[in-house]
Enzyme design. Structure first.
Site, mmCIF file in Angstrom:
data_model
loop_
_atom_site.group_PDB
_atom_site.id
_atom_site.type_symbol
_atom_site.label_atom_id
_atom_site.label_comp_id
_atom_site.label_asym_id
_atom_site.label_seq_id
_atom_site.Cartn_x
_atom_site.Cartn_y
_atom_site.Cartn_z
ATOM 1 N N TYR A 1 64.577 -46.896 -46.814
ATOM 2 C CA TYR A 1 63.921 -45.425 -46.319
ATOM 3 C C TYR A 1 62.936 -45.847 -46.244
ATOM 4 O O TYR A 1 62.237 -45.550 -44.388
ATOM 5 C CB TYR A 1 63.769 -43.908 -46.878
ATOM 6 N N PRO B 1 69.551 -40.300 -35.668
ATOM 7 C CA PRO B 1 68.210 -40.086 -36.362
ATOM 8 C C PRO B 1 68.086 -39.402 -37.973
ATOM 9 O O PRO B 1 66.853 -39.649 -38.360
ATOM 10 C CB PRO B 1 67.694 -38.622 -35.320
ATOM 11 N N LYS C 1 64.972 -44.355 -38.516
ATOM 12 C CA LYS C 1 65.136 -45.585 -38.243
ATOM 13 C C LYS C 1 64.827 -45.638 -36.969
ATOM 14 O O LYS C 1 64.723 -47.602 -36.527
ATOM 15 C CB LYS C 1 66.260 -46.327 -38.832
ATOM 16 N N HIS D 1 53.543 -39.830 -46.786
ATOM 17 C CA HIS D 1 54.698 -39.364 -47.703
ATOM 18 C C HIS D 1 54.890 -40.225 -48.686
ATOM 19 O O HIS D 1 56.365 -41.740 -48.406
ATOM 20 C CB HIS D 1 55.920 -39.293 -47.054
ATOM 21 N N TYR E 1 65.893 -33.253 -46.232
ATOM 22 C CA TYR E 1 67.670 -33.764 -46.020
ATOM 23 C C TYR E 1 68.103 -32.308 -46.819
ATOM 24 O O TYR E 1 68.232 -32.766 -47.692
ATOM 25 C CB TYR E 1 68.020 -35.151 -46.052
HETATM 26 P P1 RFL Z 1 62.097 -45.256 -25.509
HETATM 27 O O1 RFL Z 1 61.463 -44.349 -25.994
HETATM 28 O O2 RFL Z 1 62.743 -44.052 -25.037
HETATM 29 O O3 RFL Z 1 60.812 -45.206 -24.518
HETATM 30 C C1 RFL Z 1 61.995 -46.490 -22.744
HETATM 31 C C2 RFL Z 1 60.592 -45.852 -21.965
HETATM 32 O O4 RFL Z 1 61.769 -46.494 -20.479
HETATM 33 C C3 RFL Z 1 61.502 -45.631 -19.234
HETATM 34 N N1 RFL Z 1 62.396 -46.240 -18.149
HETATM 35 C C4 RFL Z 1 62.221 -46.962 -17.371
HETATM 36 N N2 RFL Z 1 61.341 -47.575 -16.842
HETATM 37 C C5 RFL Z 1 61.407 -48.490 -15.470
HETATM 38 N N3 RFL Z 1 62.337 -48.385 -14.930
HETATM 39 C C6 RFL Z 1 64.048 -47.944 -15.450
HETATM 40 N N4 RFL Z 1 65.041 -47.974 -15.193
HETATM 41 C C7 RFL Z 1 63.889 -47.296 -16.768
HETATM 42 N N5 RFL Z 1 64.891 -45.973 -17.995
HETATM 43 C C8 RFL Z 1 63.550 -45.410 -18.862
HETATM 44 C C9 RFL Z 1 61.220 -44.157 -20.109
HETATM 45 O O5 RFL Z 1 61.392 -43.334 -19.462
HETATM 46 C C10 RFL Z 1 60.579 -44.570 -21.146
HETATM 47 O O6 RFL Z 1 59.438 -44.217 -21.015
HETATM 48 O O7 RFL Z 1 62.637 -46.533 -26.032
HETATM 49 P P2 RFL Z 1 61.686 -47.230 -27.009
HETATM 50 O O8 RFL Z 1 60.052 -47.301 -26.041
HETATM 51 O O9 RFL Z 1 62.476 -48.104 -27.110
HETATM 52 O O10 RFL Z 1 61.988 -46.307 -28.232
HETATM 53 C C11 RFL Z 1 62.373 -45.895 -29.349
HETATM 54 C C12 RFL Z 1 62.006 -44.472 -29.352
HETATM 55 O O11 RFL Z 1 61.783 -43.770 -28.996
HETATM 56 C C13 RFL Z 1 63.520 -43.922 -30.891
HETATM 57 O O12 RFL Z 1 64.289 -45.318 -31.109
HETATM 58 C C14 RFL Z 1 62.480 -42.699 -31.205
HETATM 59 O O13 RFL Z 1 62.250 -41.424 -30.661
HETATM 60 C C15 RFL Z 1 64.552 -42.399 -32.318
HETATM 61 N N6 RFL Z 1 64.357 -41.415 -32.688
HETATM 62 C C16 RFL Z 1 63.040 -41.847 -34.562
HETATM 63 N N7 RFL Z 1 62.758 -43.269 -34.582
HETATM 64 C C17 RFL Z 1 61.888 -43.240 -35.459
HETATM 65 O O14 RFL Z 1 62.302 -44.439 -36.102
HETATM 66 N N8 RFL Z 1 61.602 -42.381 -36.838
HETATM 67 C C18 RFL Z 1 62.076 -40.694 -36.970
HETATM 68 O O15 RFL Z 1 61.980 -39.804 -37.537
HETATM 69 C C19 RFL Z 1 63.035 -40.284 -35.208
HETATM 70 N N9 RFL Z 1 63.163 -38.813 -34.663
HETATM 71 C C20 RFL Z 1 64.312 -39.863 -32.961
HETATM 72 C C21 RFL Z 1 63.994 -39.164 -33.229
HETATM 73 C C22 RFL Z 1 64.757 -39.441 -31.747
HETATM 74 C C23 RFL Z 1 65.397 -38.086 -31.602
HETATM 75 N N10 RFL Z 1 65.943 -38.428 -29.923
HETATM 76 C C24 RFL Z 1 65.846 -37.067 -29.300
HETATM 77 C C25 RFL Z 1 66.441 -39.156 -29.440
HETATM 78 C C26 RFL Z 1 64.508 -37.623 -33.407
HETATM 79 C C27 RFL Z 1 64.868 -37.494 -32.832
HETATM 80 C C28 RFL Z 1 65.242 -35.448 -32.167
HETATM 81 C C1 PHB Z 2 61.145 -36.279 -36.952
HETATM 82 O O1 PHB Z 2 59.963 -35.532 -37.770
HETATM 83 O O2 PHB Z 2 61.314 -35.594 -36.492
HETATM 84 C C2 PHB Z 2 62.150 -36.592 -38.087
HETATM 85 C C3 PHB Z 2 61.479 -36.704 -39.137
HETATM 86 C C4 PHB Z 2 62.938 -37.479 -39.997
HETATM 87 C C5 PHB Z 2 63.700 -37.881 -39.335
HETATM 88 C C6 PHB Z 2 64.040 -37.347 -37.884
HETATM 89 C C7 PHB Z 2 63.427 -36.447 -37.359
HETATM 90 O O3 PHB Z 2 65.195 -38.760 -40.082
#
Ligand code: RFL
Ligand code: PHB
Length: 390
Positions: A385, A293, A297, A72, A201
């Site tokens: 970004y 989100p 980042k 993108h 957005y």
């Molecule tokens: P995770 O993915 O939360 O993984 C942590 C893992 O640890 C396990 N765990 C344990 N294991 C053993 N003992 C325990 N006591 C434990 N407690 C927990 C969990 O089961 C899990 O498997 O953290 P990690 O690896 O640091 O990764 C971080 C990312 O997942 C997170 O920052 C992103 O998903 C955030 N995020 C986005 N980030 C982006 O860079 N670009 C995006 O477009 C973006 N969109 C988003 C997002 C997060 C969202 N939500 C739901 C929070 C969109 C959404 C909606």
């Molecule tokens: C997504 O596709 O889940 C997404 C994309 C951009 C964002 C957050 C989530 O800023």
């Protein structure tokens, strides 16, 4: 059991670090409290920065990303019915992002770990770090009713925001910075053609909305919702209706709707815990910091931590030099705070904050007018970004 690096959490951070270290001959054990199916069922991030893509290449897991990931070069901002394109590629002199779901990244990592015989223990319960500040750290966990122990040189906390690692650090050794936003994001996934090839957005009087995608046939949409809402309050019809009302008419008119195949609500929070090291325990990713989100980042900040930590661990194991480990927390936090600033800024710009009143709304409108008219403002948005360099 004995290993060199004991990793808590089998999300993207933990798996990526494990894979990178294994390729360099450093032994790891990953303890994950959930089943693999559960981890792969979580729909989260979708946008990957260049740094993350580079790490995936280095980890030897980028084949499918190269085939299926969509580059993108820009995205749209909608406000008051107007649509404005941010041409990231032109504004940054050639940079872009890749849309490839976190679920796919995690799947690719698990497959690579399997192929290389990496140890990832699922459904590891009551994971507990011991002797963090001593010279013989170890982890214990329970599996099928039996308690096991893993001796290691270092413990890495990659267990997300609700994990055990950060809580294992004495309260008086950590400084917490936090902002909880007064709303959440309701997200749906649907097997429909995305309304636009690039992300939109959207800021509107009814609240924020985001049009994203996972592929040419899979759409991901979000709307700002109340913290009291549950998914039951949002049947598909209500979701589509609300999304359309927050988008410029021309976009709403061509929105393809259909049944949702996933629907979830996430609260929005900015959070940083300092420092990211205590004794032989190192925190990385969501275990140490959370962003709302809006700037995409979260996963990318986690990837930056893994980059710094991997380099520091290699300096230790390859050269016997611990300066990288000593500098890890400061180095990682310097970049973490920049991602925090950007995510907070983008969230503040685009969401409805009723408590900010008419003045707050005018500030948002004026900031958007400024952005649309100023190339300098656009360059700043675009360079953040696409992701600041590691
Ligand atoms: P995770 O993915 O939360 O993984 C942590 C893992 O640890 C396990 N765990 C344990 N294991 C053993 N003992 C325990 N006591 C434990 N407690 C927990 C969990 O089961 C899990 O498997 O953290 P990690 O690896 O640091 O990764 C971080 C990312 O997942 C997170 O920052 C992103 O998903 C955030 N995020 C986005 N980030 C982006 O860079 N670009 C995006 O477009 C973006 N969109 C988003 C997002 C997060 C969202 N939500 C739901 C929070 C969109 C959404 C909606
Ligand atoms: C997504 O596709 O889940 C997404 C994309 C951009 C964002 C957050 C989530 O800023």
């Amino acid at each position: 059991m004995k290993t060199q690096v004991g990793i808590i959490g089998g999300g993207p951070s933990g798996l990526l670090l494990s894979q990178l270290l294994h390729l360099e001959g450093v032994d790891t054990v990953v303890l994950e409290q959930r089943s693999r199916d559960y981890v792969l069922g979580r729909i989260r991030a979708g946008v990957l920065e260049k740094g993350m893509v580079g790490l995936m290449r280095r980890a030897g897991i980028a084949d499918r990303l190269e085939r299926e990931g969509e580059v993108h070069k820009g995205f749209d901002i909608a406000s008051d019915g107007r649509l404005f394109n941010i041409d990231m590629e032109a504004l940054t002199g050639g940079d872009s992002v890749v849309v490839y779901g976190q679920t796919e990244v995690t799947r690719d990592l698990y497959e690579a770990r399997d192929r290389m015989g990496g140890i990832v223990i699922h459904e590891a319960l009551d994971v507990t770090p011991h002797d963090i500040t001593g010279d013989a750290p170890y982890l214990t966990y329970a599996k099928d009713g039996v308690t096991h122990s893993v001796d290691c040189d270092y413990i890495i906390g990659c267990d997300g925001f609700h994990g055990v690692s950060r809580r294992s650090i004495p309260e008086d050794k950590l400084r917490i910075f936090e902002r909880v936003y007064p709303f959440g994001w309701l997200g749906i996934l649907s097997r429909t053609t995305p309304v636009s090839g690039e992300l939109i957005y959207a800021r509107s009087a009814r609240g924020f909305a985001l049009c994203s995608l996972r592929s040419r046939v899979l759409s991901r949409y979000y709307v700002q919702c109340s913290l009291d809402d549950t998914v039951e309050d949002w049947p598909d019809d209500r979701f589509w209706d609300e999304l359309k009302r927050r988008l410029p008419e021309e976009v709403a008119g061509r929105l393809e709707t259909g049944p949702s195949i996933e629907k979830s609500i996430a609260p929005l929070r900015s959070f940083v815990a300092e420092p990211m090291r205590y004794g032989n325990l190192f925190l990385a990713g969501d275990a140490a910091h959370i962003v709302p989100p809006t700037g995409a980042k979260g996963l990318n900040s986690a990837a930056a931590d893994i980059h710094y930590l991997f380099e520091a661990l290699m300096q230790h194991y390859r050269d016997g030099d611990d300066r990288g480990l000593a500098a890890y927390s400061d180095k990682a936090l310097a970049r973490v705070w920049k991602a925090q600033r950007f995510s907070w800024w983008m969230t503040t710009l685009l969401h409805d904050f009723p408590e900010n009143g008419a003045f707050g709304q005018r500030m948002q409108q004026t900031e958007i007018d400024y952005l649309m008219a100023s190339r300098a403002a656009q360059v700043s948005l675009a360079e953040n970004y696409v992701g600041l360099p590691f």
